[in-house]
Design an enzyme around this catalytic site. Structure first.
Site, PDB file in Angstrom:
ATOM      1  N   ASP A  13       0.808  -1.222   0.000  1.00 40.55           N
ATOM      2  CA  ASP A  13       0.000   0.000   0.000  1.00 40.55           C
ATOM      3  C   ASP A  13       0.843   1.274   0.000  1.00 40.55           C
ATOM      4  OD1 ASP A  13      -2.269  -1.687   0.284  1.00 40.55           O
ATOM      5  OD2 ASP A  13      -1.889  -1.774   2.439  1.00 40.55           O
ATOM      6  N   LYS A  16       2.129   2.134  -5.112  1.00 41.20           N
ATOM      7  CA  LYS A  16       2.770   1.614  -6.336  1.00 41.20           C
ATOM      8  C   LYS A  16       1.894   1.819  -7.563  1.00 41.20           C
ATOM      9  CE  LYS A  16       3.132  -2.461  -4.495  1.00 41.20           C
ATOM     10  NZ  LYS A  16       2.785  -2.178  -3.107  1.00 41.20           N
ATOM     11  N   LYS A  18      -0.198   4.139  -8.437  1.00 38.69           N
ATOM     12  CA  LYS A  18      -0.110   5.469  -9.043  1.00 38.69           C
ATOM     13  C   LYS A  18       1.213   5.636  -9.802  1.00 38.69           C
ATOM     14  CE  LYS A  18       1.022  10.156  -8.255  1.00 38.69           C
ATOM     15  NZ  LYS A  18       1.012  11.416  -7.563  1.00 38.69           N
ATOM     16  N   GLY A  40      -4.194  -4.527  -4.036  1.00 43.36           N
ATOM     17  CA  GLY A  40      -5.168  -3.510  -4.411  1.00 43.36           C
ATOM     18  C   GLY A  40      -4.405  -2.284  -4.835  1.00 43.36           C
ATOM     19  N   HIS A  41      -4.349  -2.042  -6.133  1.00 46.36           N
ATOM     20  CA  HIS A  41      -3.604  -0.879  -6.634  1.00 46.36           C
ATOM     21  C   HIS A  41      -4.593   0.207  -7.038  1.00 46.36           C
ATOM     22  CE1 HIS A  41       0.124  -3.553  -7.556  1.00 46.36           C
ATOM     23  NE2 HIS A  41      -0.041  -3.302  -6.279  1.00 46.36           N
ATOM     24  N   GLN A 224       2.110  -6.020  -3.135  1.00 48.94           N
ATOM     25  CA  GLN A 224       2.444  -6.053  -1.699  1.00 48.94           C
ATOM     26  C   GLN A 224       3.772  -5.307  -1.464  1.00 48.94           C
ATOM     27  OE1 GLN A 224       1.417  -9.491  -2.967  1.00 48.94           O
ATOM     28  NE2 GLN A 224      -0.608  -8.701  -2.608  1.00 48.94           N
ATOM     29  N   ALA A 299      -7.477  -1.444   0.131  1.00 48.97           N
ATOM     30  CA  ALA A 299      -8.136  -1.335  -1.173  1.00 48.97           C
ATOM     31  C   ALA A 299      -8.838  -2.640  -1.539  1.00 48.97           C
ATOM     32  CB  ALA A 299      -7.109  -0.964  -2.242  1.00 48.97           C
ATOM     33  N   THR A 301      -9.836  -5.218   1.026  1.00 51.36           N
ATOM     34  CA  THR A 301     -10.776  -5.701   2.040  1.00 51.36           C
ATOM     35  C   THR A 301     -11.535  -4.570   2.740  1.00 51.36           C
ATOM     36  OG1 THR A 301      -9.035  -5.601   3.680  1.00 51.36           O
ATOM     37  CG2 THR A 301      -9.338  -7.716   2.559  1.00 51.36           C
ATOM     38  N   SER A 413       5.635  12.171  -4.523  1.00 52.02           N
ATOM     39  CA  SER A 413       4.228  12.217  -4.916  1.00 52.02           C
ATOM     40  C   SER A 413       3.485  13.053  -3.891  1.00 52.02           C
ATOM     41  CB  SER A 413       3.676  10.786  -4.966  1.00 52.02           C
ATOM     42  OG  SER A 413       2.280  10.831  -5.032  1.00 52.02           O
TER      43      SER A 413
HETATM   44  P1  IMP Z   1      -2.701 -12.829   2.034  1.00 51.15           P
HETATM   45  O1  IMP Z   1      -1.750 -12.233   1.050  1.00 51.15           O
HETATM   46  O2  IMP Z   1      -4.135 -12.648   1.676  1.00 51.15           O
HETATM   47  O3  IMP Z   1      -2.345 -14.249   2.337  1.00 51.15           O
HETATM   48  O4  IMP Z   1      -2.511 -12.030   3.419  1.00 51.15           O
HETATM   49  C1  IMP Z   1      -1.304 -12.109   4.171  1.00 51.15           C
HETATM   50  C2  IMP Z   1      -0.942 -10.748   4.754  1.00 51.15           C
HETATM   51  O5  IMP Z   1      -0.563  -9.853   3.705  1.00 51.15           O
HETATM   52  C3  IMP Z   1      -2.087 -10.057   5.480  1.00 51.15           C
HETATM   53  O6  IMP Z   1      -1.557  -9.321   6.576  1.00 51.15           O
HETATM   54  C4  IMP Z   1      -2.644  -9.099   4.452  1.00 51.15           C
HETATM   55  O7  IMP Z   1      -3.293  -7.994   5.037  1.00 51.15           O
HETATM   56  C5  IMP Z   1      -1.359  -8.679   3.767  1.00 51.15           C
HETATM   57  N1  IMP Z   1      -1.583  -8.219   2.389  1.00 51.15           N
HETATM   58  C6  IMP Z   1      -1.841  -8.976   1.301  1.00 51.15           C
HETATM   59  N2  IMP Z   1      -1.960  -8.190   0.208  1.00 51.15           N
HETATM   60  C7  IMP Z   1      -1.752  -6.940   0.614  1.00 51.15           C
HETATM   61  C8  IMP Z   1      -1.694  -5.672  -0.072  1.00 51.15           C
HETATM   62  O8  IMP Z   1      -1.857  -5.563  -1.291  1.00 51.15           O
HETATM   63  N3  IMP Z   1      -1.431  -4.581   0.702  1.00 51.15           N
HETATM   64  C9  IMP Z   1      -1.202  -4.682   2.032  1.00 51.15           C
HETATM   65  N4  IMP Z   1      -1.239  -5.832   2.718  1.00 51.15           N
HETATM   66  C10 IMP Z   1      -1.502  -6.948   2.008  1.00 51.15           C
END
Ligand code: IMP
Length: 443
Positions: A13, A16, A18, A40-41, A224, A299, A301, A413
């Site tokens: 988060d 990236k 943007k 979530g971008h 991530q 973005a 959940t 940014s």
């Molecule tokens: P998973 O990737 O759904 O297995 O989640 C594992 C951990 O990574 C959790 O703490 C999620 O909140 C975190 N996570 C997964 N994708 C993202 C992302 O795009 N941004 C921030 N945290 C993420």
């Protein structure tokens, strides 16, 4: 332009989406190498908020070839929904612009079910995953049970694989109190999606190699962030893939020689979603102010993100393990007017000052951050037309961060829109052609 890797230097988060969207017009190909629709971008185009989960952010710029590598886990449902959503916004997306690796593992309908059951069993120690079936899909990949995109193309093979899987794994499903997998039902559910997905399934490694041989430039897009890397992050509170630089080669099937530069994205503060150690977490009202101003909600959940001060120990570590050549610093505008801004310069553990980022999460959980106080800035960063317009306190802050992370800050940014971005040319020499980026993005 040379090939560039853009990845997150914190817990995801970082903004990236943007930056990738902004840089994309200067590249011919954008390739994602890991993760799935847990990412979530968020990109703002002309005031419109667009959130991408699986497709590379480059999809918003016409003419760019977008590749999803073998290191990504693909939910056919999420992939097709994203395509439909973009089409409804008038964005052209078809198989001439997107390819999914034949070797990419598929998130099957049973993966999210198994994930929820395990998370519940972990109780207090739950990871706080996104619940999208990402972890179980990677587990099946490592367990040699996975179904890959290429398998979808041959119904007899697919049927055999799902049947064999159900025969063994139903014992586990039943033990977890879950309904057993019905192979015929799964096949029927998948069939219409498979026929729509099929034209996109290609040999991505060869497509990339051919493109690069013809002189086409590539932007490698990480999802991530470094601290969520399964090997180098805050294990076990991590995702199941390698967002770090090493993931590019394994996740796309290319040589490391094709990565010519690395741009790390870092927020001027820190956030993390889900559980796990977070040394600089702010537990007073300032954390809430930052969360509200920075719109810090997941973005994917919608969960509120935990907010903390900039952690120079973590970002310096990210710069080292990824070979980051320059940082794009995002959202310093969120800190405007805060009066005092803290930056974590080190960790104290059992009375000693740790020089490096600890490997164990349980140590990270017990460290006491050492802070330095930086004078805040009250000027509106958004109104700066060039970096020379930045106020003294903000310039001092940038310089201090650069010293601490031992890496130059080349992009700042100052807002959500594409135009709210300033390039510090002298810091980006050899990493990107700023004139080309500016010319291309204004087209
Ligand atoms: P998973 O990737 O759904 O297995 O989640 C594992 C951990 O990574 C959790 O703490 C999620 O909140 C975190 N996570 C997964 N994708 C993202 C992302 O795009 N941004 C921030 N945290 C993420």
């Amino acid at each position: 332009m040379a090939n560039l890797l853009v990845l997150g230097a914190q817990w995801g988060d970082e903004g990236k989406g943007k930056i990738v969207d902004l840089l994309t017009p200067a590249f011919d190909i954008v390739a994602r190498y890991q993760g799935g629709h847990n990412a979530g971008h968020t990109v703002y185009v002309n005031g419109r908020k667009i959130v991408l989960h699986l497709l590379p952010s480059g999809i918003l710029r016409g003419g760019t070839l977008c590749l999803i590598g073998n290191g990504v886990v693909v939910s056919p449902e999420a992939f097709l929904k994203e395509i439909d959503d973009l089409r409804s916004l008038g964005i052209s997306v078809d198989s001439s612009r997107i390819a999914v690796s034949r070797k990419a593992h598929i998130i099957m309908p049973y993966h999210p079910l198994g994930e929820t059951a395990i998370e519940d069993l972990r109780g207090e120690d739950k990871i706080g995953t996104t619940g999208r079936g990402i972890g179980p899909a990677y587990e099946d990949k490592a367990g040699r049970w996975g179904i890959r995109a290429g398998d979808l193309l041959e119904p007899a093979v697919l049927s055999e694989k799902i049947g064999a899987y159900a025969e063994v794994k139903n014992r586990v499903f039943v033990a977890y109190g879950l309904p057993p997998i019905d192979p015929k039902k799964i096949e029927a559910e998948l069939a219409p999606r498979v026929s729509r997905l099929a034209p996109y399934i290609r040999d991505v490694s060869s497509l990339l190699e051919d493109g690069m041989t013809q002189g086409r430039s590539v932007l490698f897009e990480g999802a991530q962030g470094t601290m969520l890397d399964i090997d180098h992050g805050t294990y076990p509170f991590v995702t199941s893939s390698n967002p770090t630089a090493g993931g590019v080669c394994t996740g796309l099937g290319i040589s490391p020689k094709h990565i010519h530069g690395v741009l790390g994205i870092a927020k001027a503060y820190s956030t993390r979603v889900g559980s796990g150690p977070f040394p600089t977490e702010i537990d007073d009202a300032r954390g809430k102010v930052i969360a509200a101003r920075g719109d810090e909600f997941g973005a994917t959940t919608g969960r509120p993100r935990r907010c903390g001060w900039f952690d120079a120990v973590a970002v310096r570590y990210a710069c080292r393990i990824n070979g980051i050549d320059g940082i794009a610093l995002t959202k310093p505008d969120v800190l405007e007017g805060l009066g005092e801004i803290l930056v974590c310069t080190g960790y104290k553990y059992r009375g000693d000052l740790l020089k490096t980022f600890p490997a164990e999460s349980w140590i990270l959980d017990r460290v006491v951050p050492v802070y330095e106080s930086c004078p805040g800035w009250s000027d509106s960063l958004k109104s700066a037309k060039t970096p020379d317009d930045f106020s003294r306190p903000f310039r001092d802050y940038l310089r201090r961060i650069e010293d601490l992370i031992e890496t130059p800050v080349g992009v700042v940014s100052t807002g959500v829109e594409r135009k709210d971005t300033l390039f510090l040319r002298e810091k980006l020499e050899g990493l990107m052609d700023v004139d080309k980026v500016l010319a291309a993005s204004s087209d």
